[in-house]
Scaffold this motif. Structure first.
Motif, short mmCIF file in Angstrom:
data_model
loop_
_atom_site.label_atom_id
_atom_site.label_comp_id
_atom_site.label_asym_id
_atom_site.label_seq_id
_atom_site.Cartn_x
_atom_site.Cartn_y
_atom_site.Cartn_z
N LEU A 1 -8.00 0.28 -13.77
CA LEU A 1 -8.44 1.16 -12.70
C LEU A 1 -8.76 2.56 -13.21
O LEU A 1 -9.71 3.20 -12.75
CB LEU A 1 -7.34 1.24 -11.63
CG LEU A 1 -7.13 -0.05 -10.83
CD1 LEU A 1 -5.88 0.06 -9.95
CD2 LEU A 1 -8.34 -0.36 -9.97
N LEU A 2 -8.00 3.04 -14.20
CA LEU A 2 -8.28 4.35 -14.76
C LEU A 2 -9.64 4.37 -15.46
O LEU A 2 -10.39 5.34 -15.38
CB LEU A 2 -7.17 4.76 -15.74
CG LEU A 2 -5.84 5.16 -15.11
CD1 LEU A 2 -4.77 5.32 -16.19
CD2 LEU A 2 -5.98 6.47 -14.33
N ASP B 1 0.84 -1.19 0.00
CA ASP B 1 0.00 0.00 0.00
C ASP B 1 0.88 1.25 0.00
O ASP B 1 1.77 1.40 0.84
CB ASP B 1 -0.90 0.01 1.24
CG ASP B 1 -2.11 0.90 1.07
OD1 ASP B 1 -2.33 1.39 -0.06
OD2 ASP B 1 -2.84 1.12 2.05
N SER C 1 -3.65 4.78 -1.67
CA SER C 1 -5.09 4.70 -1.45
C SER C 1 -5.58 5.91 -0.66
O SER C 1 -4.84 6.48 0.14
CB SER C 1 -5.42 3.42 -0.68
OG SER C 1 -5.03 3.55 0.68
N PRO C 2 -6.83 6.33 -0.87
CA PRO C 2 -7.36 7.48 -0.12
C PRO C 2 -7.27 7.27 1.39
O PRO C 2 -6.95 8.21 2.12
CB PRO C 2 -8.82 7.55 -0.59
CG PRO C 2 -8.80 6.93 -1.95
CD PRO C 2 -7.77 5.84 -1.87
N ARG D 1 -3.33 -0.80 -14.26
CA ARG D 1 -3.53 0.65 -14.19
C ARG D 1 -4.61 1.10 -15.18
O ARG D 1 -5.46 1.93 -14.85
CB ARG D 1 -2.21 1.38 -14.48
CG ARG D 1 -1.27 1.43 -13.27
CD ARG D 1 -0.01 2.18 -13.60
NE ARG D 1 0.77 2.47 -12.41
CZ ARG D 1 2.00 2.95 -12.43
NH1 ARG D 1 2.61 3.16 -13.59
NH2 ARG D 1 2.64 3.21 -11.31
N SER E 1 -12.14 2.70 -14.58
CA SER E 1 -13.18 2.64 -13.56
C SER E 1 -13.35 3.97 -12.83
O SER E 1 -14.20 4.08 -11.94
CB SER E 1 -12.85 1.55 -12.54
OG SER E 1 -11.73 1.92 -11.75
N GLY E 2 -12.53 4.97 -13.20
CA GLY E 2 -12.67 6.30 -12.60
C GLY E 2 -11.59 6.66 -11.61
O GLY E 2 -11.60 7.76 -11.05
N SER E 3 -10.64 5.77 -11.35
CA SER E 3 -9.54 6.07 -10.44
C SER E 3 -8.55 7.02 -11.10
O SER E 3 -8.54 7.18 -12.33
CB SER E 3 -8.83 4.78 -10.02
OG SER E 3 -9.72 3.90 -9.36
N THR E 4 -7.71 7.64 -10.29
CA THR E 4 -6.63 8.47 -10.80
C THR E 4 -5.31 7.81 -10.45
O THR E 4 -5.24 6.92 -9.59
CB THR E 4 -6.66 9.88 -10.18
OG1 THR E 4 -6.38 9.78 -8.78
CG2 THR E 4 -8.02 10.53 -10.38
N THR F 1 -4.54 7.91 -6.71
CA THR F 1 -5.22 6.94 -5.84
C THR F 1 -4.77 5.52 -6.13
O THR F 1 -4.88 4.64 -5.28
CB THR F 1 -6.74 7.03 -6.00
OG1 THR F 1 -7.09 6.81 -7.37
CG2 THR F 1 -7.25 8.38 -5.57
N ILE F 2 -4.23 5.29 -7.32
CA ILE F 2 -3.71 3.96 -7.63
C ILE F 2 -2.46 3.68 -6.80
O ILE F 2 -2.29 2.61 -6.23
CB ILE F 2 -3.41 3.84 -9.14
CG1 ILE F 2 -4.71 3.81 -9.94
CG2 ILE F 2 -2.58 2.58 -9.42
CD1 ILE F 2 -4.51 3.90 -11.43
#
Length: 298
Positions: A230-231, A193, A243-244, A227, A233-236, A239-240
């Motif tokens: 995930l991109l 992480d 994690s938030p 990557r 799916s709306g992630s940046t 955040t990849i």
């Protein structure tokens, strides 16, 4: 085996065992100076054994070079190994002053480096080893291990006891070391992480073999595919890699450490002392008498 001076680690068809079944089988690994390699694999895959062989702690006549030398037969100058065994040593659970340990390991030879490591690892020279937590004891180990500048650092799960902020700050420091001094790191860990942007290479071990090595910046199709997924799916990218939740926790801990600093030890003028100030004062006040007190105490 001829040596390529651009390589910090050069392992070719290495086999290793303790007289029984081979633990390492036909291992091949080459890393250029300045690399940061994550060594991953299930428990028992051979990661710890490989790191110990590279550090010169295990006898082998195999084709292995660390900084251009066979680490067992030709020495391992410039190679630093940090493993989990240190915390099990009964000596580091005694009433032993951290300031004395730092003095013994040469803190005075590298004052700026020591001061920075004390801040990064949040180590207080006023601690005594029998009174600190396992996580604090681990941080002392890392400070001691990194005091002398190294060219090859081998880390075996030593960050598992660290909180996320200290671990993050340590990894930033280590990345800087590789970039500024062309030092090299192999880091065996199960915690990924917040580390997405840290390694230059990822090596995977399975049943005593390295079955794949990926260059993060050149030819890592599995990472690129994940990557992209995930991109979509709306992630940046932020955040990849982090994690938030990890980012929130880091902010909370940063505030905790700041509040602790405001209530720390003060000098006669009333100013909060840095950890290096505390260490310097302890070394001046006690010197060798400090060592004699703790080693001769009944």
């Amino acid at each position: 085996m001829s040596h390529d001076p651009s390589l910090a680690v050069q392992v070719t068809h290495l086999d290793f065992g303790y007289g029984g079944p081979q633990i390492l089988r036909d291992v091949n690994l080459s890393l250029e100076r300045g690399s940061r390699c994550l060594l991953i694999g299930a428990n028992g895959a051979g990661k710890s054994t490989l790191l110990k062989v590279l550090s010169g702690k295990r006898l082998t006549k195999g084709n292995i070079k660390a900084l251009g030398k066979n680490p067992f037969f030709e020495g391992s100058v410039g190679v630093t190994y940090l493993g989990t065994e240190w915390a099990l040593n009964p000596v580091v659970h005694r009433e032993l002053a951290v300031a004395r340990l730092l003095k013994t390991m040469g803190a005075e030879r590298h004052p700026e480096r020591c001061a920075r490591l004390l801040e990064i690892l949040d180590v207080n020279p006023d601690w005594t080893m029998n009174e600190v937590s396992d996580g604090q004891r681990r941080r002392v180990q890392i400070v001691l291990g990194l005091l002398e500048p190294w060219d090859l650092l081998l880390m075996d799960e030593v960050t598992v006891d660290l909180d996320v902020l200290v671990r993050s700050n340590l990894l930033k420091f280590l990345k800087e070391e590789t970039e500024s001094r062309q030092a090299t790191i192999i880091y065996a860990t199960h915690i990924f992480d917040g580390i997405g942007g840290w390694p230059t290479h990822v090596a995977h071990m399975w049943e005593g073999q390295i079955d794949l090595v990926r260059d993060v910046n050149e030819g890592f199709p599995e990472l690129e595919e994940e990557r992209d997924r995930l991109l979509k799916s709306g992630s940046t990218l932020a955040t990849i890699d982090n994690s938030p939740l990890l980012c929130v926790v880091e902010k909370w801990l940063a505030a905790d450490y700041q509040k602790r600093g405001l209530t720390g030890r003060r000098n006669p003028e009333g100013k909060v002392m840095t950890k290096w100030d505390i260490l310097s004062e302890n070394m001046r006040a006690f010197g060798d008498k400090y060592y004699n007190y703790y080693t001769n105490k009944d």
